[in-house]
Scaffold this active site. Structure first.
Site, mmCIF file in Angstrom:
data_model
loop_
_atom_site.group_PDB
_atom_site.id
_atom_site.type_symbol
_atom_site.label_atom_id
_atom_site.label_comp_id
_atom_site.label_asym_id
_atom_site.label_seq_id
_atom_site.Cartn_x
_atom_site.Cartn_y
_atom_site.Cartn_z
ATOM 1 C CG PHE A 56 -47.037 83.843 6.405
ATOM 2 C CD1 PHE A 56 -46.407 83.173 7.431
ATOM 3 C CD2 PHE A 56 -46.673 84.194 5.285
ATOM 4 C CE1 PHE A 56 -45.307 82.400 7.185
ATOM 5 C CE2 PHE A 56 -45.307 83.548 4.983
ATOM 6 C CZ PHE A 56 -44.764 82.825 6.037
ATOM 7 C CG ASN A 197 -40.993 78.108 -9.138
ATOM 8 O OD1 ASN A 197 -42.161 78.360 -9.179
ATOM 9 N ND2 ASN A 197 -40.389 78.236 -10.308
ATOM 10 C CG PHE A 198 -42.634 74.198 -8.831
ATOM 11 C CD1 PHE A 198 -43.422 74.411 -10.163
ATOM 12 C CD2 PHE A 198 -41.189 74.248 -9.159
ATOM 13 C CE1 PHE A 198 -42.853 74.087 -11.326
ATOM 14 C CE2 PHE A 198 -40.547 74.429 -10.427
ATOM 15 C CZ PHE A 198 -41.559 74.354 -11.558
ATOM 16 C CG LEU A 199 -46.627 77.500 -1.851
ATOM 17 C CD1 LEU A 199 -46.496 76.631 -0.950
ATOM 18 C CD2 LEU A 199 -46.787 79.024 -1.425
ATOM 19 N NE ARG A 209 -53.149 80.835 8.518
ATOM 20 C CZ ARG A 209 -52.965 81.737 7.737
ATOM 21 N NH1 ARG A 209 -53.774 82.265 6.797
ATOM 22 N NH2 ARG A 209 -51.725 82.566 7.846
ATOM 23 C CG LEU A 210 -51.586 72.350 4.852
ATOM 24 C CD1 LEU A 210 -51.987 71.019 4.075
ATOM 25 C CD2 LEU A 210 -51.021 71.994 6.046
ATOM 26 C CB ALA A 211 -49.700 78.185 1.769
ATOM 27 C CB THR A 233 -42.529 84.928 -9.502
ATOM 28 O OG1 THR A 233 -42.437 83.499 -9.955
ATOM 29 C CG2 THR A 233 -41.074 85.683 -10.114
ATOM 30 C CG LEU A 505 -38.063 77.511 -14.791
ATOM 31 C CD1 LEU A 505 -37.456 76.264 -14.424
ATOM 32 C CD2 LEU A 505 -37.635 77.831 -16.325
#
Length: 505
Positions: A56, A197-199, A209-211, A233, A505
């Site tokens: 990816f 954030n918060f993936l 493979r949703l990310a 991060t 965060l």
């Protein structure tokens, strides 16, 4: 893009003490750290990926692993092209659909909470799991300028269960030129940016493979607002970190942390010695220290902005953003639990009073899984701070090429930060926190060891999307691989600090 917060540190391990060999490696720079992190691995680990193995990321405008071998101009990797931005969401596999999460709705906030609680950051032994409260999400995801359509979910079409989530908030980033290319009048690049954030994807669906499609979709929506850069991060190595920091942890309630196996008795010590070692005074010691109030926002903003100018890259804070991030007024107005704790030091009398220092920390609890006595660890995370002591004159020139008269005397700064952080620990203990966590960013290496922070197991890599820049020191040297640090990430080093000025965060 989730940020790995090292939920299972062991700061009491004897291997955390630097060896002579590690001292010899302290002269290595961030390029050496990145090389070790990407090429070294424990004996039982899989071979690390090359750039070609990142199916990816090799399609995205991100720095490549081999960029450091070539000379390049810092700045965007690709220019903006609104005509190429899809107007419709990317297609999903059958059985799933896009949703925009309404974080003004208690039920939808609960859905995000449940997904993060059961599927987000967890230690390798499944003993601790982050517990993001509704008040934390309200604070983290609704900062000034926040957009509802940047809170993106995927639901199962039939059950309506939320199975994936990603978020972003807008920020302005200041990126200063490297010292070798700058002068005392060097101006930073001001970059309109999204902080992603918060993936998170449900554990049972991580083979779908949703990310990647979540990242593409949040990127699409960010581009529709004419924003072409992002910061994020991760605790894992991706192409390619601009910097790497290490987590450090300071016990506040050592007995509880040992009971839940968050830490342990180091070889050669005893429980009573550990309890005595981490004992704190009951009262703070800094004259003029008090809780931050709304009337302090203007002075705190000015002090923070000047302090962060000493870093290689940092957020460009407005007064509105300082008010949100340090006073958390939205949660207070709604009667929700407190997330952020901010304190100022005020000197002078009457109309001549002024703010000389401030510090802050935020609350993020972890659930203790399967323990009979304790179900929660209350963790304080060091947030932003600043002090006028940083502007005392010395003969040094900092990483941004600032004039010598603007650079800090590290000895004076070290003394002042240790005084302030000692009080921060006392206040956190008074607020019944169990542990105080910090990274090696900002000027943190000046006080981590003296305030009895121990090096944790985890590192945090900083990434910039569609922006190429020279590697930035993250406050750590390079160490030899150990059980606590298999990839060779070293310990906090004063000579390596002052690069990273963004606390995510």
């Amino acid at each position: 893009m989730p940020d790995e917060k090292d939920p299972n540190p062991d700061p009491g391990r004897k291997s955390d003490a630097p060896s002579a060999a590690e001292d010899a490696l302290k002269k290595l720079n961030i390029n050496d750290i990145r090389s070790l992190m990407s090429n070294a691995a424990p004996a039982n680990a899989k071979d690390p990926k090359t750039m070609d193995g990142h199916r990816f990321w090799q399609t995205q405008p991100v720095p490549r692993y081999d960029d450091e071998k070539e000379e390049f101009q810092e700045g965007p990797i690709s220019g903006p092209d609104p005509s190429k931005v899809p107007k419709q969401p990317y297609p999903l596999i059958s059985g799933f659909e896009w949703v925009t999460m309404n974080l003004e709705d208690d039920q939808e906030v609960s859905d995000v909470y449940d997904l993060l609680f059961h599927n987000y950051v967890e230690d390798d032994e499944a003993m601790f799991r982050f517990k993001y409260s509704a008040s934390f999400l309200n604070w983290a995801l609704k900062s000034p300028g926040w957009r509802k359509d940047w809170h993106i979910g995927i639901r199962a079409t039939q059950s309506r269960k939320l199975v994936a989530f990603i978020s972003a908030v807008p920020i302005s980033l200041l990126v200063y030129p490297p010292a070798s290319h700058s002068s005392s009048t060097a101006e930073p690049s001001k970059v309109a940016c999204a902080e992603v954030n918060f993936l998170n994807v449900h554990k049972k669906l991580r083979d779908k493979r949703l990310a990647p499609v979540l990242i593409k979709e949040v990127t699409r929506r960010i581009h529709l607002e004419n924003i072409w850069q992002a910061i994020y991060t991760a605790g894992t190595m991706l192409p390619t970190p601009v910097s790497t920091c290490r987590y450090y942890h300071r016990s506040l309630d050592w007995e509880k942390l040992e009971a839940v196996r968050f830490t342990r008795v180091p070889p050669g010590s005893t429980r009573q010695r550990q309890i005595a070692r981490y004992r704190l005074p009951k009262e703070t010691g800094t004259p003029g220290l008090r809780e931050m109030e709304d009337k302090d926002v203007s002075q705190v903003t000015s002090l923070l902005r000047r302090y962060l100018e000493r870093m290689r890259f940092a957020q460009d804070f407005s007064e509105e953003e300082v008010r949100h991030w340090l006073l958390d007024k939205t949660n207070k107005e709604k009667g929700m639990e407190r997330v952020v704790f901010a304190y100022v030091v005020e000197s002078g009398e009457g109309s001549s009073k002024n703010i000389t220092d401030f510090f802050s920390f935020y609350r993020l609890e972890s659930t203790v899984i399967g323990h009979k006595q304790y179900d929660t660890i209350r963790a304080a995370y060091l947030f932003y701070y600043a002090t006028e002591t940083a502007f005392q004159s010395s003969s040094k020139v900092n990483g941004n090429g600032k004039a010598a008269s603007q650079e800090t005397d590290n000895a004076a700064l070290k003394r002042r930060l240790n005084e302030l952080m000692r009080d921060a620990l006392i206040l956190a203990k008074r607020a019944q926190f169990d542990v105080f966590n910090a990274l090696t960013l900002l000027d943190n290496p000046l006080f981590l060891t003296q305030q009895l922070f121990g090096a944790g197991d985890g590192s945090l890599h900083y990434y910039l999307y569609n922006w190429r820049m020279k590697p930035i020191e993250g406050g750590v040297g390079v160490g030899q691989p150990t059980a606590n640090s298999p990839n060779g990430i070293g310990f906090a080093e004063e000579s390596k600090m002052g690069g990273v000025g963004v606390v995510m965060l």
